[in-house]
Write an enzyme that holds these catalytic residues in place. Structure first.
Site, short mmCIF file in Angstrom:
data_model
loop_
_atom_site.label_atom_id
_atom_site.label_comp_id
_atom_site.label_asym_id
_atom_site.label_seq_id
_atom_site.Cartn_x
_atom_site.Cartn_y
_atom_site.Cartn_z
N ASP A 125 -2.04 33.73 -7.11
CA ASP A 125 -0.90 33.07 -7.74
C ASP A 125 -0.36 32.03 -6.78
OD1 ASP A 125 1.06 33.50 -10.21
OD2 ASP A 125 2.30 33.07 -8.45
N ASN A 133 5.98 20.86 -10.26
CA ASN A 133 6.18 20.34 -11.61
C ASN A 133 7.56 19.73 -11.79
OD1 ASN A 133 3.74 20.67 -12.97
ND2 ASN A 133 4.16 22.77 -13.56
N ASP A 142 -0.87 19.00 -12.94
CA ASP A 142 -2.25 19.12 -13.44
C ASP A 142 -3.24 18.71 -12.36
OD1 ASP A 142 -1.27 19.96 -15.85
OD2 ASP A 142 -1.61 18.07 -16.91
N ASP A 168 -0.41 28.98 -13.22
CA ASP A 168 -0.86 28.79 -11.84
C ASP A 168 -1.54 30.04 -11.30
OD1 ASP A 168 1.37 30.38 -11.81
OD2 ASP A 168 2.33 29.40 -10.09
#
Length: 264
Positions: A125, A133, A142, A168
């Site tokens: 993770d 973001n 992305d 993620d």
């Protein structure tokens, strides 16, 4: 050479045997020496039937080509349903399908080699991805995910499996590996990732992630292995997360804190 047997021939043969005339040995031998009927015409008084072998072979070849094309199309659609569009890795569905096959293979290998077989599952993770973001936008996010995917693929063997489970979160299947070796390899991957960055608009975005490692064998169920690896990943993340300044660890009554420190 194709042979044509007409109604007149049949009548002549019948006459030789049934009209009371002497038997014609020469005519009989001539009929016996005639080649077998193959793919030509069989003529009789009712109809003429024509069988074209090349035409049948052509139709059969076309049918086989159509079946092969449909099979390829089905395989392509199945691959789309199991592939993450952004990174090109296996998606969650594809990962679970592959993991089931890996455990089945470990079961067969264990039965053959007296209990040996299996590997290690790693749940990964990313740390701080939401901040990327929020700060740089989803296009940057992305690009970040794609580079992390490439980093993971480049850090494992060809027979290992890399998947993006969603968001993620990633997964690695390190096949034919025991828990100790798997843990060492994942720590090496994490260290290598920690030394790399994703460049975005003149800004270096560091790659950081938490991970959980769980070995698996032929007697395990994939959902149990994933649950344990996931739990260990969250424990790893909690241990890496900085504690807010000023928070102190509770001490048992009657004991004074020794060298109490806080971390930012």
């Amino acid at each position: 050479m194709n042979a044509v047997v007409t109604a007149q021939d049949l009548e002549a043969i019948a006459a030789d045997h049934h009209d009371g005339l002497p038997f014609d040995r020469g005519n009989h031998d001539r009929l016996l020496r005639m080649p077998p009927l193959r793919g030509g015409r069989i003529a009789h008084s009712a109809a003429i039937v024509t069988v074209e072998a090349p035409a049948l072979e052509s139709q059969l070849a076309e049918a086989r080509a159509t079946i092969a094309e449909q099979r390829d199309r089905i395989a392509y659609l199945e691959s789309l349903s199991m592939t993450d569009e952004l990174t090109g890795l296996l998606n969650r569905r594809g990962f679970f399908s592959h993991f089931r096959r890996e455990i089945a293979a470990a079961r067969r290998q264990g039965a053959k080699e007296n209990g040996k077989g299996g590997g290690v599952l790693v749940i990964i993770d990313l740390d701080g991805f939401k901040r990327i973001n929020d700060t740089h936008g989803h296009i940057a996010g992305d690009a970040y995910l794609r580079q992390v995917a490439q980093l993971l693929v480049g850090s494992v063997r060809e027979e290992d499996v890399v998947a993006r489970l969603g968001g993620d979160e990633f997964a690695l299947l390190l096949t034919n590996t025991d828990a100790d070796c798997g843990d060492v390899r994942v720590r090496q991957i994490a260290a290598a990732a920690g030394r790399s960055c994703v460049r975005w608009n003149n800004t270096d975005l560091p790659v950081r992630f938490s991970f959980g490692v769980q070995s698996y064998g032929g007697d395990d169920r994939e959902e149990d292995v994933i649950r344990l690896a996931d739990s260990r990943m969250y424990s790893n993340k909690a241990g890496r997360r900085p504690r807010p300044a000023g928070r102190k660890t509770a001490q048992p009554s009657g004991h004074r804190p020794v060298n109490a420190r806080t971390t930012a």
